[in-house]
Every structure is written in structure tokens, then in C-alpha cells.
Write a protein that holds these residues in place. Structure first.
Motif, short mmCIF file in Angstrom:
data_model
loop_
_atom_site.label_atom_id
_atom_site.label_comp_id
_atom_site.label_asym_id
_atom_site.label_seq_id
_atom_site.Cartn_x
_atom_site.Cartn_y
_atom_site.Cartn_z
N ALA B 73 0.17 -9.28 4.73
CA ALA B 73 -0.37 -10.55 5.21
C ALA B 73 0.27 -10.95 6.53
O ALA B 73 -0.39 -11.44 7.45
CB ALA B 73 -0.16 -11.64 4.17
N ALA B 74 1.59 -10.70 6.62
CA ALA B 74 2.33 -11.08 7.83
C ALA B 74 1.98 -10.22 9.04
O ALA B 74 2.37 -10.53 10.16
CB ALA B 74 3.83 -11.01 7.55
N MET B 75 1.27 -9.13 8.82
CA MET B 75 0.74 -8.33 9.93
C MET B 75 -0.74 -8.64 10.18
O MET B 75 -1.34 -8.11 11.10
CB MET B 75 0.87 -6.82 9.64
N GLY B 76 -1.34 -9.44 9.32
CA GLY B 76 -2.78 -9.69 9.41
C GLY B 76 -3.60 -8.51 8.91
O GLY B 76 -4.78 -8.38 9.23
N ALA B 77 -2.99 -7.66 8.07
CA ALA B 77 -3.64 -6.40 7.66
C ALA B 77 -4.50 -6.58 6.40
O ALA B 77 -4.25 -7.46 5.58
CB ALA B 77 -2.58 -5.33 7.41
N THR B 78 -5.49 -5.72 6.27
CA THR B 78 -6.32 -5.64 5.07
C THR B 78 -5.69 -4.65 4.10
O THR B 78 -5.47 -3.49 4.44
CB THR B 78 -7.73 -5.12 5.43
N PRO B 79 -5.36 -5.08 2.86
CA PRO B 79 -4.73 -4.16 1.89
C PRO B 79 -5.66 -3.00 1.53
O PRO B 79 -6.87 -3.19 1.40
CB PRO B 79 -4.49 -5.05 0.66
N LEU B 80 -5.08 -1.81 1.35
CA LEU B 80 -5.85 -0.63 0.96
C LEU B 80 -5.33 -0.02 -0.35
O LEU B 80 -6.10 0.23 -1.26
CB LEU B 80 -5.75 0.46 2.03
N ALA B 81 -4.03 0.23 -0.42
CA ALA B 81 -3.50 1.02 -1.52
C ALA B 81 -1.99 0.84 -1.61
O ALA B 81 -1.37 0.27 -0.71
CB ALA B 81 -3.83 2.50 -1.28
N PHE B 82 -1.41 1.32 -2.73
CA PHE B 82 0.05 1.27 -2.87
C PHE B 82 0.54 2.41 -3.74
O PHE B 82 -0.22 2.99 -4.51
CB PHE B 82 0.52 -0.09 -3.41
N THR B 83 1.83 2.74 -3.56
CA THR B 83 2.50 3.65 -4.48
C THR B 83 3.55 2.85 -5.25
O THR B 83 4.09 1.87 -4.76
CB THR B 83 3.21 4.82 -3.76
N LEU B 84 3.83 3.29 -6.47
CA LEU B 84 4.80 2.62 -7.34
C LEU B 84 5.81 3.63 -7.85
O LEU B 84 5.44 4.61 -8.49
CB LEU B 84 4.06 2.02 -8.55
N ALA B 85 7.09 3.40 -7.55
CA ALA B 85 8.16 4.19 -8.17
C ALA B 85 8.90 3.26 -9.11
O ALA B 85 9.26 2.15 -8.73
CB ALA B 85 9.09 4.76 -7.11
N LEU B 86 9.10 3.74 -10.33
CA LEU B 86 9.61 2.89 -11.40
C LEU B 86 10.72 3.61 -12.13
O LEU B 86 10.52 4.70 -12.67
CB LEU B 86 8.43 2.61 -12.34
N SER B 87 11.90 3.02 -12.14
CA SER B 87 13.00 3.52 -12.97
C SER B 87 13.15 2.57 -14.14
O SER B 87 13.30 1.36 -13.96
CB SER B 87 14.27 3.57 -12.12
N LEU B 88 13.09 3.12 -15.36
CA LEU B 88 13.08 2.31 -16.59
C LEU B 88 14.17 2.79 -17.54
O LEU B 88 14.33 3.99 -17.74
CB LEU B 88 11.75 2.51 -17.33
N PRO B 89 14.88 1.86 -18.18
CA PRO B 89 15.88 2.27 -19.18
C PRO B 89 15.25 3.07 -20.32
O PRO B 89 15.83 4.01 -20.83
CB PRO B 89 16.46 0.95 -19.68
N SER B 90 14.03 2.67 -20.74
CA SER B 90 13.33 3.42 -21.78
C SER B 90 11.84 3.19 -21.59
O SER B 90 11.44 2.23 -20.92
CB SER B 90 13.75 2.95 -23.17
#
Lengths: 319, 319
Positions: B73-90
Motif C-alpha cells: 500500500a505504501a508503494m501504491g502497488a496492486t497486490p498479486l501474490a505472496f510466499t509464506l515460510a512458517l516455523s512451528l513447534p508442532s
């Protein structure tokens, strides 16, 4: 302690020609080549899970980027840039200096530029997202293996696992091979040039992070194919040569962390593949064939069926 | 326990029309719009640092993506996609289900698709990298503020900090405002539509994550400009209304976590900015002026100089 912004400025801002806007704004700006597709991969390395807490930070900086570049290699993509998110217990400069050196030495070798990221206090965790590009339709996808394709692997297999078992004290290694085996584990060489060179000639590819059987199975499942591997053609790392046959097989088939490429290509591409290996100075071995019949079969050089039951490494499996 | 691949398949693979290749290969493939620039941002959230360990996972899923969308939003950009890296205890499904629900509810609202990532065992850590696009040269960069620009902020300020202090037990809040204040902290609304709407009319922008003074200073430093803020025009969140004046100021100027936009625009854009706010139903306030003289000055409505010394939040500062 230095502030977060000082840390970024001191260790992670380096000249980045060709990037429209790098670190220091809300977002980085990448201008893709005309008509090119962007390849994106993301890996998270956690202390105590993916590496020992006392791992040499220079090797860790190298490896954190290497495993991501290896994913680009497995698509046949040209590296462009990466982001780095880093959670650190403290802003320890004696750790950050060698870590950033290891990271940037590899990044510069592949003209891959750091364009953004995040640093925070917390348990040691390194998350890198890497960007590359490929011409449309040319990426080496996992679902493009075809019946009759040769199956190839680069380099040698099992060295990383032999090194890990050596560090764990479960095996001993000849002094002459300890160095190369540890290097295989700690400083894996992403096969970026080979991936790009075989891209026009290959159908499907994956990089070997979990182990040959597990990783090749992803290609087979997604391509709805099966395969036969000739275990006598697997390129054993030199560290394995004096070890029992079963242990060698275990390391090569399910060892993980080798970061070699496994790819499939039609028989008509054999000369081109060998030429690509020659040009990039990266050895390749033909280890099997893609078949219509589902499942993965192992045979020896005489064609006799072999059995191997061990599953590849899975971070959440109960093994 | 489920395997890593089961986890990904069960909680994180959802239909992704328009993405050439999503989760399940070595890399995702994005095909940028012809001539568009790709905006990239990356944030890492660590348990115990950025959120309490017992935070409602649905709110956490929302917030983890919201803070990244706020950067777009702070760049005025249109969102397209994302990656998610998740470290979980279990691999706790009673946590993963609401976490992924919170994440995808927001993602779908902005047509922002999960295209890849990584899951691993380890201390709870969420790293999201988000991708958007802007026409070339139109991104709202931090270094583009110009002398005489109005300084604007969206929404209200200080609500997130008031909620945090309420949770810490350092202040009490009227029951009528507890809900909205907590929502401000736990479910921040990224100002994506406003960023896109003001993009043609504004010069520079940043999102308010660390606090107004700290974040505006980034614009001033990178634009080699100074500014005067009128503290009597700051839009105080309703949760602040009954609190002491100094505490209100502290929350609004250095509270952090508001995820509102702060942007600068020429006087000639005033009508267009107000129209953009009207169209997107997001309030905006004009709070100051960009000036040639370096430094950030505070005045009241009468133009009398005001002092405020508190620094904004910094993860590595010794405060």
C-alpha cells in the motif's frame, strides 16, 4: 547494541546495479526482462533443525542462499535477486560479519542481489526468498516428465549425509575424504549454470534436498509417471567408497542435503546434456528411465530387482 | 503428526487462477503484466517479540499478511501474490486451521494468492514475502517528498499502542473503546485501496509500523528534506480520547503498529487526495508540511513549538 537500521546498513547494503530500487523503502522494485517469467522460491533455515547452533556463520551464510539458488537451478532459471529475513538472538557482529561475507560471496558469483528483507530479535532463523527469470514456457517443471525420458543426476550423491553421520559420530571417515564430504554438507554448490544449460533440452527437474527417492517421487507423482533406477549407476560421493554397500545406498537414495539436480530428458537430448555438462564443468550421470507404470523400481546392473524401504527426510514425519 | 507435504496440501493449497505455477514445484512462476514493475516486501514475525505466544491464531494469520500488504500500500502497488515460510513447534491443526483462515480471508479480499513457501519444525516464526505491481516510475518511493508538499495520514493514530498498554495493564480503557482499540492492534487494515488511489497524486509514502516520528523521518532522510507537524491536527484514535494529553501524543507520535499510510503530496493534489479518500472510504488528515530545512519540528495549532523526545520502537535499540 546497534539499531536495526544500523545493522542493515553495515552488513547488508551493498551496491546493486540494475535493481530499480533496493533496500531502504517499503518495497523493492524489480523490472522484469520484457516477456520473461519470474521464478520465486522461499526457504527457511532454523537453528537446531537445519543446522547446528555453532555452525560456522560464513558457511551458514553460503548455505542459506545456496539452497534457494538450487531451487532456481531446478527450474533452469537465471538468478536475479533475493530478500533476507533474519531473526537473531543478539546483534553479534562477530557472527554477522562472516555470515554476510559467506552470503554475498555466493550472491556475487551468481549476480544475485539482495533487494530487501527484515531483521529482528528472536531465535536464530534465516528466511530467504529468491527471484530468477526464465523465458515463458521454458521452466523445468516437476510435472513435465514423459515416458521414455532418461533420468539424470548431477555431481555425486550421499556426501552430505556421510558428513552428517561423521559429525554425529556414527561413522568414521578416512582423513582424505573428510574435507570434501564436509564441504558437500556445509558449502553445497547450487547447480545454477547446469540448470540453465540443460533447460532447452530437458523436460522436468528437481533439486535433491530431501533425498533422491523422495525428490524423484515428486516428479513422478506430478507427471503421473513411474520410473526404474539402476542403483549401480548412482554416482557415489568419494566419502562413501569404503563404507558398507547398504549404508552407501541409504546415503545416496535417502540421504538428503546433496543439492544436486535430478532431471529428465528425452533420449534425443543425450548429446546435448553431455555437452551442457562439459560446458559447465559439472558431471552428470544417467541413472534410470521414466516409465508409464506408476511407482519407483530399483534394479542393479544385471536388471535384478532391488529393495529399499527407507523414506526420505521429512521435517514433520514421526520417523 | 502429519507430514510437511500433508500440512501444505491441507491448509495452504487453495485454487489460484491467474498464477502460471503455484505451490508444489521448486519455484513459483509469476508472469508480470506487460511493462509493469514488481514490488517486493518481506516481514518476519517472531513469537514473543512481535506477538504474544497465545495470540489468537486467526488474528495472527490476518496480521502477518496485513503488515506485508501495508508495505505494498505504501508503494501504491496492486497486490498479486505472496510466499509464506512458517516455523512451528508442532503441526497443531487447532492452530493451523484458524491461522490459515485468517490469512486467506484477507488474501482473498485483495486477490493476493499464496504461490509458495516452506514449513518447518522450530520456534514459532512467520515470514511472508509479498508481491505487487505498479506502472513504471509510479511507485510511491520514500525519497520523492518535495518542498511544500502536504503531509497526510490515513485513519487514526495511537489505537494500537493504547490497546497494547491496555493488555499490559498499564492503562485502563472504557469498555466501549476496548473492542475497536484491540481490533486496531490485532486486525490492522492495510490501506491498499487508498495507496493505489493516491498513487497518481502523491509524491512519497511510508506505512506506519514503528511510529509516526520514526517512519516520517525515513521519508525526510531519504528525500533530504525536513518537516513541521501540527500536533493538534493528528487524528487521535477514539481509545485515546479520555487519556492524558502527553500519553495521547506518545501513542500517536511513537506508538507503532498503526499500519496507516503517511504520504506527501503537492498542494495542487488536495482535491484529488480528498476524492481518493472518499472513493475508498478511508479518512485522511493533513498534518504538516515538507520543508527544505532539515529536521522534524512540532508545533501546536497556534504555531507554538512543541517538544517530544521519545524515539520510535526499534527491535535492536537499548531502550
Amino acid at each position: 547494541m546497534s539499531s536495526e537500521f544500523d545493522l542493515i546498513a553495515r552488513f547488508f547494503i551493498r551496491p546493486t546495479p540494475g535493481i530499480t530500487l533496493g533496500i531502504g523503502d517499503d518495497c523493492a522494485l524489480l523490472t522484469p526482462g520484457p516477456g520473461m517469467q519470474t521464478t520465486i522460491s522461499c526457504d527457511m533455515l532454523v537453528s537446531g533443525v537445519h543446522f547446528f547452533a555453532d555452525t560456522d556463520p560464513k558457511q551458514l551464510g553460503h548455505k542459506a542462499l545456496a539452497v534457494n539458488l538450487s531451487d532456481l537451478a531446478a527450474m533452469g532459471a537465471t538468478p536475479l535477486a533475493f530478500t533476507l529475513a533474519l531473526s537473531l538472538p543478539s546483534s553479534d557482529e562477530t557472527w554477522l560479519k562472516p555470515f554476510s561475507d559467506g552470503l554475498f560471496t555466493l550472491a556475487e558469483k551468481h549476480h544475485c542481489r539482495l533487494i530487501g528483507g527484515d531483521t529482528t530479535q528472536g531465535p536464530l532463523n534465516i528466511c530467504i526468498t529468491v527471484f530468477g527469470e526464465v523465458p515463458p514456457g521454458e521452466a523445468l517443471r516437476r510435472d513435465h516428465a514423459r515416458e521414455g525420458d532418461d533420468i539424470w543426476v548431477s555431481g555425486t550423491l550421499g556426501g552430505a549425509r556421510a558428513a552428517l553421520e561423521f559429525l554425529r559420530g556414527t561413522i568414521s571417515l578416512d582423513t582424505a575424504v573428510v574435507g570434501p564430504a564436509l564441504s558437500h554438507l556445509q558449502m553445497p554448490v547450487p547447480r545454477v549454470e547446469l540448470g540453465m544449460a540443460v533447460r532447452p533440452h530437458a523436460h522436468a527437474a528437481i533439486d535433491l534436498s530431501d533425498g533422491l527417492i523422495g525428490d524423484l517421487s515428486h516428479i513422478l507423482n506430478r507427471s503421473t509417471m513411474g520410473a526404474t533406477l539402476n542403483i549401480d549407476t548412482l554416482p557415489a560421493n568419494v566419502a562413501l567408497h569404503d563404507l558398507p554397500h547398504h549404508f552407501q545406498l541409504r546415503c545416496m537414495l535417502a540421504g538428503g542435503d546433496d543439492y544436486e539436480l535430478c532431471f529428465t530428458a528425452p533420449v534425443s537430448s543425450r548429446n546435448a546434456i553431455i555437452e551442457a555438462a562439459h560446458q559447465t564443468k559439472i558431471a552428470v550421470s544417467m541413472i534410470g528411465t521414466i516409465e508409464k507404470e506408476p511407482g519407483l523400481r530399483l534394479v542393479n546392473a544385471k536388471g535384478e530387482p532391488q529393495t529399499f524401504s527407507e523414506k526420505s527426510f521429512d521435517h514433520f514425519s514421526a520417523t
